[in-house]
Write a protein that holds these residues in place. Structure first.
Motif, PDB file in Angstrom:
ATOM      1  N   LYS A 230       0.762  -1.237   0.150  1.00 35.20           N
ATOM      2  CA  LYS A 230      -0.086   0.041  -0.046  1.00 35.20           C
ATOM      3  C   LYS A 230       0.835   1.341  -0.019  1.00 35.20           C
ATOM      4  O   LYS A 230       0.312   2.195  -0.361  1.00 35.20           O
ATOM      5  CB  LYS A 230      -0.891  -0.046   1.145  1.00 35.20           C
ATOM      6  N   VAL A 231       2.113   1.154   0.398  1.00 39.27           N
ATOM      7  CA  VAL A 231       2.938   2.247   0.510  1.00 39.27           C
ATOM      8  C   VAL A 231       3.304   2.753  -0.954  1.00 39.27           C
ATOM      9  O   VAL A 231       3.405   4.044  -1.278  1.00 39.27           O
ATOM     10  CB  VAL A 231       4.271   2.124   1.384  1.00 39.27           C
ATOM     11  N   ARG A 232       3.409   1.897  -1.755  1.00 40.74           N
ATOM     12  CA  ARG A 232       3.830   1.986  -3.358  1.00 40.74           C
ATOM     13  C   ARG A 232       2.608   2.753  -3.832  1.00 40.74           C
ATOM     14  O   ARG A 232       2.434   3.540  -4.478  1.00 40.74           O
ATOM     15  CB  ARG A 232       4.024   0.793  -4.051  1.00 40.74           C
ATOM     16  N   GLU A 233       1.380   2.297  -3.553  1.00 38.83           N
ATOM     17  CA  GLU A 233       0.165   2.824  -4.094  1.00 38.83           C
ATOM     18  C   GLU A 233      -0.061   4.186  -3.568  1.00 38.83           C
ATOM     19  O   GLU A 233      -0.363   5.212  -4.297  1.00 38.83           O
ATOM     20  CB  GLU A 233      -1.036   2.038  -3.630  1.00 38.83           C
ATOM     21  N   THR A 532       9.963   1.902  -3.152  1.00 41.12           N
ATOM     22  CA  THR A 532      10.456   0.757  -3.519  1.00 41.12           C
ATOM     23  C   THR A 532      11.414   0.027  -2.460  1.00 41.12           C
ATOM     24  O   THR A 532      11.474  -1.274  -2.237  1.00 41.12           O
ATOM     25  CB  THR A 532      11.506   0.838  -4.842  1.00 41.12           C
ATOM     26  N   TYR A 533      12.145   0.723  -1.681  1.00 41.92           N
ATOM     27  CA  TYR A 533      13.100   0.092  -0.736  1.00 41.92           C
ATOM     28  C   TYR A 533      12.208  -0.570   0.485  1.00 41.92           C
ATOM     29  O   TYR A 533      12.486  -1.744   0.689  1.00 41.92           O
ATOM     30  CB  TYR A 533      13.945   1.120  -0.074  1.00 41.92           C
ATOM     31  N   THR A 541       6.181  -1.270 -11.986  1.00 39.87           N
ATOM     32  CA  THR A 541       5.539  -2.514 -12.558  1.00 39.87           C
ATOM     33  C   THR A 541       4.936  -3.313 -11.372  1.00 39.87           C
ATOM     34  O   THR A 541       4.019  -4.156 -11.340  1.00 39.87           O
ATOM     35  CB  THR A 541       6.586  -3.321 -13.086  1.00 39.87           C
ATOM     36  N   GLY A 542       5.444  -2.989 -10.037  1.00 41.84           N
ATOM     37  CA  GLY A 542       4.955  -3.827  -8.929  1.00 41.84           C
ATOM     38  C   GLY A 542       5.580  -5.017  -8.525  1.00 41.84           C
ATOM     39  O   GLY A 542       5.243  -5.866  -7.890  1.00 41.84           O
ATOM     40  N   LYS A 543       6.521  -5.629  -9.563  1.00 43.16           N
ATOM     41  CA  LYS A 543       7.309  -6.775  -9.397  1.00 43.16           C
ATOM     42  C   LYS A 543       8.285  -6.802  -8.362  1.00 43.16           C
ATOM     43  O   LYS A 543       8.899  -5.656  -8.348  1.00 43.16           O
ATOM     44  CB  LYS A 543       7.738  -7.099 -10.783  1.00 43.16           C
ATOM     45  N   PRO A 544       8.579  -7.642  -7.834  1.00 40.62           N
ATOM     46  CA  PRO A 544       9.555  -7.833  -6.566  1.00 40.62           C
ATOM     47  C   PRO A 544      10.970  -7.285  -7.432  1.00 40.62           C
ATOM     48  O   PRO A 544      11.383  -7.547  -8.255  1.00 40.62           O
ATOM     49  CB  PRO A 544       9.688  -9.400  -6.512  1.00 40.62           C
TER      50      PRO A 544
END
Length: 574
Positions: A230-233, A532-533, A541-544
């Motif tokens: 959710k932090v990325r969002e 990201t970190y 992309t949301g990929k690892p």
């Protein structure tokens, strides 16, 4: 008028010298008081003074003694609170989370003069000694902690600084427009709702009655604590609404209460910026200080000519703080400042920097056409330079020529950031720069040499640096000068493992470079790179993605470049 009277007062004696029995606004800052437009507290103080308000400054108060805030009495309107020109955690700690050995914004570089999370600590002190007074947060720390954010030094997710501090208002960004409106409203007894470039922590009743139809609802503090993704969002949604012409209000719940963030304030016009930079600054440290202030010593002979940054680099907070739309000062305003600078008794003929966040964007234009005013991009330069960004080196070249022709000016250098991709579009700028405005070494920031890591940084590929290096060396030869680039690299950026870092190591070895600048990555609050970190997910992309976290792991990449740290004069440094 005595020298002390030219400064904003810092004591009751200085208030008495002005005939004041009361302040309208008290500004509390974690920095030493330097009355210069490179220091945020001085700018805000002078802007308010120009509107007729009586402003005093308390610099680096003893946070163990609340009474240290009372030396000039209770202000009539509000207390303005800032941690200073840097986030207090960044000021106090290194990338290795160790205490720094110097604080550049303190006399003598002494450490320990500001608390951790200074914005919160100072606000709580104000509420204790001046109960009921309006508290207004500002500065980079408050600006970049206005939403839920990851704090690298504490290695934890923190709520908005508004929820932590309980301040009445937070001014984010550069703040001149918002602080003037705030002072007027407090004086007139009006509510503080709806001021562009501000945020408030709403009470329960106001939260329940809030109309969300025109707002963007961010993931709540509780959702972010439960689900790291959710932090990325949250960060992506916040970035998308940073356009001052079309951004929507943001709402983020903290329990049963909402943080409401208004859209950003519009950038200053050229005329407004000229006025701000030509306010009656003494352009010196307050005479009460007996030791030099390193940050002031570094900038005292430099001049800011442009504000804003369209780069949108993932690790940088400038776009979220200053904004990505550019404002350039007029030539005449810059020339007046340089003339004033050249008349100082300590001036020896060198203007050390004429720039800003990105020096070669002076005179370039964005944010004007209708497409700009509805744009949701975080960068005007990545993945490619936007066609709506009007690039023109003519203004910068003409300005530099005019300044270096001034009486008493012998040299004019550019030390602040250069966007190499923009410079390659304007070869005449590189020519002028190499011939007249480099002191032997030019600092540049390729950041990395691996294409995938640069992509995550939102920086152009390695070829951009190589082409700029070639063009700069060619123009230096034409000018008959031996000049060298000083590259800046970042280790341990998310997505950069030992494998990717070898691209930098190999380049440095082949070029026989003795590096002067290698920065271990620090995830600054609210930035894309911090998201990201913290999440371990690619921001786009949301990929690892691989993230190097522990100090022992981080040392590996640092050691890769350590043999190339400057211990002598390599081929590229001679």
């Amino acid at each position: 008028m005595s020298k002390e009277q030219q400064f904003l007062p810092m004591s009751r004696r200085e208030m008495d010298a002005r005939g004041w029995d009361e302040l309208d606004v008290l500004v509390i800052t974690g920095d030493a008081y330097v009355d210069h437009p490179a220091f945020g507290a001085a700018v805000i103080g002078r802007v308010l003074e120009a509107d007729g308000w009586r402003v005093g400054i308390i610099s680096q108060p003893d946070w163990a003694d609340p009474e240290s805030l009372t030396v000039m009495g209770r202000p009539r309107l509000f207390c303005g609170i800032t941690a200073g020109n840097l986030d207090s955690m960044l000021s106090n700690y290194t990338a290795a989370r160790r205490k720094r050995k110097e604080d550049s914004y303190t006399p003598g570089g002494v450490v320990g003069k500001r608390p951790n999370l200074a914005s919160m600590v100072y606000t709580q002190l104000v509420k204790k000694v001046f109960p009921g007074v309006t508290t207004v947060l500002g500065g980079i720390e408050a600006s970049m902690r206005r939403t839920v954010h990851y704090d690298y030094w504490q290695d934890k997710l923190r709520p908005s600084v508004l929820a932590d501090s309980k301040a009445d208002l937070l001014v984010y960004g550069m703040g001149e427009r918002a602080i003037r409106e705030t002072a007027r409203r407090v004086n007139d007894g009006e509510a503080l709702a709806g001021i562009p470039g501000t945020a408030r922590f709403l009470g329960g009743k106001e939260t329940n009655s809030l109309d969300l139809s025109a707002c963007v609802v961010l993931p709540s503090f509780e959702e972010c604590k439960t689900d790291k993704a959710k932090v990325r969002e949250l960060t992506r949604l916040t970035e998308r609404e940073q356009n001052p012409f079309s951004g929507r209000p943001l709402v983020q719940m903290h329990g049963a209460r909402a943080v409401l963030i208004e859209p950003p304030a519009e950038p200053l016009s050229t005329e407004d910026m000229d006025r701000v930079y030509e306010l009656p600054y003494v352009r010196a440290a307050h005479p009460s200080y007996k030791e030099k202030i390193p940050a002031y010593t570094m900038i005292k002979e430099s001049v800011t000519v442009v504000r804003g940054c369209g780069g949108g680099c993932a690790f940088c907070g400038l776009g979220l703080h200053q904004g990505r739309f550019l404002t350039s000062r007029s030539e005449d305003s810059v020339v007046r400042e340089v003339k004033e600078l050249s008349n100082q008794p300590w001036f020896h003929g060198t203007v050390t920097d004429i720039g800003g966040p990105t020096a070669n964007l002076y005179g370039c234009i964005n944010g004007v056409c209708e497409a700009c005013k509805t744009c949701k991009r975080s960068s005007c330069l990545y993945p490619a330079i936007c066609p709506n960004l009007e690039l023109d080196a003519t203004a910068a070249i003409h300005l530099m020529r005019r300044v270096r022709e001034l009486e008493k000016v012998k040299h004019v250098f550019v030390q602040s950031g250069i966007r190499m991709d923009v410079a390659l579009r304007t070869p005449e700028y590189i020519r002028e720069l190499a011939k007249y405005h480099v002191s032997g070494h030019l600092k540049v920031a390729p950041e990395h040499m691996h294409a995938e890591v640069l992509k995550k940084m939102r920086k152009p590929g390695p070829q951009c640096f190589l082409e700029f290096q070639k063009a700069f060396e060619k123009e230096s030869r034409k000018a008959g000068k031996k000049q060298y680039l000083v590259p800046y690299f970042i280790s341990n950026f998310p997505g950069s493992t030992e494998k990717e870092m070898k691209a930098v190591e190999q380049f440095v070895r082949e070029e026989e470079w003795k590096l002067q600048q290698v920065q271990d990555f620090i995830p600054l609050p609210m930035t894309a790179a911090a998201a990201t970190y913290y999440t371990g997910l690619d921001y786009e992309t949301g990929k690892p993605v691989p993230v190097i976290r522990g100090l022992a792991e981080r040392r590996t990449q640092m050691k890769q470049l350590r043999p190339h740290a400057r211990r002598g004069k390599g081929k590229r440094n001679r």
